[in-house]
Design an enzyme around this catalytic site. Structure first.
Site, short mmCIF file in Angstrom:
data_model
loop_
_atom_site.label_atom_id
_atom_site.label_comp_id
_atom_site.label_asym_id
_atom_site.label_seq_id
_atom_site.Cartn_x
_atom_site.Cartn_y
_atom_site.Cartn_z
N ASN A 1 -10.85 -47.33 23.96
CA ASN A 1 -10.48 -47.47 22.54
C ASN A 1 -11.62 -48.17 21.83
OD1 ASN A 1 -7.93 -46.51 23.18
ND2 ASN A 1 -6.88 -48.15 22.11
CA CA Z 1 -2.25 -47.64 22.07
#
Ligand code: CA
Ligand code: CTP
Length: 226
Positions: A34
């Site tokens: 991420n």
């Molecule tokens: Ca997430």
């Protein structure tokens, strides 16, 4: 030693913070992750230490320095992060600011780099990672008295955050708008909403991530003090 006071509202408290992304290896050189600079989580750990807490920061791979006065444990993957969180317990306050990768390659990464062989990419099967926040918030034994989650959203921020607090079982969600227009990702400022279990919402003005951290620490100290 200074006691609990306006300057050190977390004196004597144990605080655990997760920060940064996790990296989920596909092979020794490639990974799924991420976006996260770790700035907000690290700032919270530093502010909690300055407020007198004994702080453990469990961080994924980041390019920023360790905050002073904080015990830092570095991890790569979500599963390592969960293990490190469990090992760092008990805590009075647990703050989950990490941007944990939701999925990892189903197949464990081998020692050898996957080579392009001219036939196009092989499909990448994914497995879901453990939800670290929900695992800790739903503990029946040894649950930290105050469990705080984050919610990075790009739309209908408050609706998503309310659903998340119910799903995860935490006490407070710090929600922020990370759509491109917000400039939060990788930036130095943040606009946050604090959502409580009973649905009450408090919205703070746009502040530096350091100032969000300082205010959050004072706010949480107030919540644990009753
Ligand atoms: Ca997430
Ligand atoms: N979180 C976690 N472990 C995971 C996923 C998320 O601990 N495997 C924590 C994050 O640190 C954050 C909160 O859960 O405090 C919300 O993360 P977020 O990614 O916004 O929520 P998800 O439940 O993963 O939902 P989605 O990504 O689909 O919005």
């Amino acid at each position: 030693m200074l006691g609990v006071g306006a300057d050190r509202p977390l004196a004597g408290r144990r605080v655990l913070v997760t920060s940064g992304p996790t990296h989920e290896p596909i092979d020794p050189v490639r990974y799924i992750a991420n976006r996260s600079s770790g700035r907000q989580g690290h700032a919270i750990a530093q502010a909690a230490a300055r407020a007198g807490a004994s702080v453990t920061l469990i961080s994924g791979p980041v390019a920023i320095p360790d905050p002073p006065g904080v015990a830092v444990i570095r991890v790569e993957t979500a599963r390592e992060m969960l293990e490190a969180v469990e090992a760092a317990m008990p805590a009075d306050i647990a703050i989950f600011a990490a941007a944990v990768a939701d999925w990892r390659p189903e197949q464990e990464a081998g020692a050898k780099k996957i080579k392009k062989d001219g036939t196009g990419p092989a499909p990448l099967a994914l497995a879901e990672n453990p939800d670290i926040l929900a695992t800790i918030a739903r503990k029946t034994v040894g649950r930290p008295p105050l469990v705080v989650g984050f919610a990075a959203e790009t739309d209908t921020v408050l609706d998503h955050a309310r659903a998340k607090i119910a799903r995860k079982g935490c006490d407070l969600i710090v929600a922020n708008d990370v759509s491109a227009a917000g400039g939060v990702m990788g930036g130095l400022e943040n606009t946050v909403h604090l959502i409580h279990r009973d649905g009450a919402v408090e919205t703070w003005p746009r502040l530096s991530k350091d100032e969000v951290a300082r205010r959050l620490v004072v706010y949480l100290a107030g919540m644990v003090a009753g």
